[in-house]
Design an enzyme around this catalytic site. Structure first.
Site, PDB file in Angstrom:
ATOM      1  N   ALA A 148      39.525  43.783  46.896  1.00  0.00           N
ATOM      2  CA  ALA A 148      39.160  42.499  46.052  1.00  0.00           C
ATOM      3  C   ALA A 148      39.764  42.195  44.730  1.00  0.00           C
ATOM      4  O   ALA A 148      39.449  41.459  44.047  1.00  0.00           O
ATOM      5  CB  ALA A 148      37.552  42.354  45.842  1.00  0.00           C
ATOM      6  N   ALA A 149      40.958  43.199  44.659  1.00  0.00           N
ATOM      7  CA  ALA A 149      41.340  42.961  43.273  1.00  0.00           C
ATOM      8  C   ALA A 149      42.059  41.675  43.200  1.00  0.00           C
ATOM      9  O   ALA A 149      41.943  40.692  42.043  1.00  0.00           O
ATOM     10  CB  ALA A 149      42.463  43.979  43.008  1.00  0.00           C
ATOM     11  N   GLY A 150      42.690  41.314  44.160  1.00  0.00           N
ATOM     12  CA  GLY A 150      43.395  39.811  44.145  1.00  0.00           C
ATOM     13  C   GLY A 150      42.451  38.722  44.239  1.00  0.00           C
ATOM     14  O   GLY A 150      42.564  37.727  43.403  1.00  0.00           O
ATOM     15  N   ASP A 151      41.351  38.884  44.765  1.00  0.00           N
ATOM     16  CA  ASP A 151      40.173  37.843  44.718  1.00  0.00           C
ATOM     17  C   ASP A 151      39.706  37.729  43.296  1.00  0.00           C
ATOM     18  O   ASP A 151      39.281  36.807  42.868  1.00  0.00           O
ATOM     19  CB  ASP A 151      38.996  38.023  45.673  1.00  0.00           C
ATOM     20  CG  ASP A 151      39.616  38.135  47.207  1.00  0.00           C
ATOM     21  OD1 ASP A 151      40.541  37.571  47.435  1.00  0.00           O
ATOM     22  OD2 ASP A 151      38.977  38.835  48.107  1.00  0.00           O
TER      23      ASP A 151
END
Length: 305
Positions: free
Chosen positions: A250-253
């Site tokens: 979820a880093a990109g999200d």
């Protein structure tokens, strides 16, 4: 009034196993732990934007099952408007995630109810889109729906963000004219551009290629190497904050949601990128998808070690 962000996309229940390393074909590993976490790229980005200061509406589908009830409840707990989250006669989407001891992950997604998010369903909630400042799409729902959402968002004059994830092939050529910000990671940028992306220099070439294809602006996220912004006139690199990674899920999200919230709130482009980077950096210091996403106050209080 708070900035308004609409997210059109997926809701998945993440079934997460931690293991010493990612398994090879035909191999059985003994894992460290198992957790069940609300996720899905769309829902994650909605939670991120909400925690980071925006007023958020989610457009998506869940199944008529226990996972669907949990996914909706998780968004409502974050004050995300769910009037456009439809319940359908299918199982809710799931993501099977393995995270290794180096915080790298491998993910298998089963779309389930996400496949029921059709252009007609999105059309039922056009008033939600009309109220937005920024609209975000990803690729965990049918392509026809994404194409419709991008086109309608452009017609409404909104700021349009496409996070092309997961990317398995180039985007339809007629999508690009409707995208203000295309935000892929390295592997996605490689898939879309047809060029290898394994360094800042190769990322620049891929970003330039995506601009040539018609994207308004391109932001390639490079993990610990930061991110790269290209707009056809310039290419600018933004170094990432230094943190100790625990889980990159979820880093990109988190970056996308934070960038959208900041942009909708009136921050300049560069400031919005840095804001999204700090949020993403904080997220990788914690395990899980939505549980790892920081709040606005945590981002504001962050100081580089």
């Amino acid at each position: 009034m708070p900035a308004k962000v609409v997210v059109i996309g997926s809701l998945n229940m993440d079934l997460v196993t931690r293991a010493p390393r990612l398994p090879q074909g035909g191999e059985t590993l003994i894992g460290h732990s198992f957790t069940k976490v609300c996720g899905g790229k769309g829902a994650n980005q909605a939670v991120a934007a909400a925690r980071l200061g925006a007023q958020v509406s989610m457009v998506g589908c869940v199944g008529r099952d226990a996972y669907g009830e949990e996914l909706r409840a998780a968004l409502l707990a974050e004050q995300v408007d769910c009037q456009a989250v439809s319940t359908v006669d299918d199982s809710s989407g799931v993501a099977l995630i393995v995270v290794d001891d180096n915080s790298q992950n491998a993910i298998v997604i089963v779309a389930g109810a996400n496949g029921a998010l059709t252009p007609a369903v999105v059309g039922c909630f056009d008033s939600v889109l009309q109220a937005a400042d920024v609209i975000i799409c990803q690729l965990e729902v049918p392509d026809a729906t994404v194409g419709h959402a991008l086109k309608r968002s452009r017609e409404l004059g909104k700021i349009v963000i496409l996070n092309p994830a997961p990317a398995s092939r180039p985007l339809p050529a007629n999508w690009y004219e409707n995208i203000d910000y295309l935000i892929p990671n390295e592997s996605e940028a490689s898939t879309l551009s047809g060029l290898p992306v394994d360094s800042r220099q190769t990322a620049q070439a891929a970003a330039s290629r995506l601009i040539e294809l018609g994207a308004g602006k391109v932001i390639i996220t490079l993990g610990a190497q930061g991110s790269l912004l290209a707009d056809g006139q310039r290419i600018e690199h933004f170094p990432a904050p230094t943190v100790k990674a625990v889980d990159t899920t979820a880093a990109g999200d988190t970056f996308v949601g934070g960038f959208a919230a900041a942009l909708a709130g009136g921050k300049g482009e560069a400031e919005a990128i840095r804001f999204g980077q700090v949020a993403a950096a904080l997220s990788v210091t914690r395990a899980g998808a939505q549980p790892s996403i920081p709040t606005l106050s945590e981002v504001q209080a962050f100081k580089t070690p």
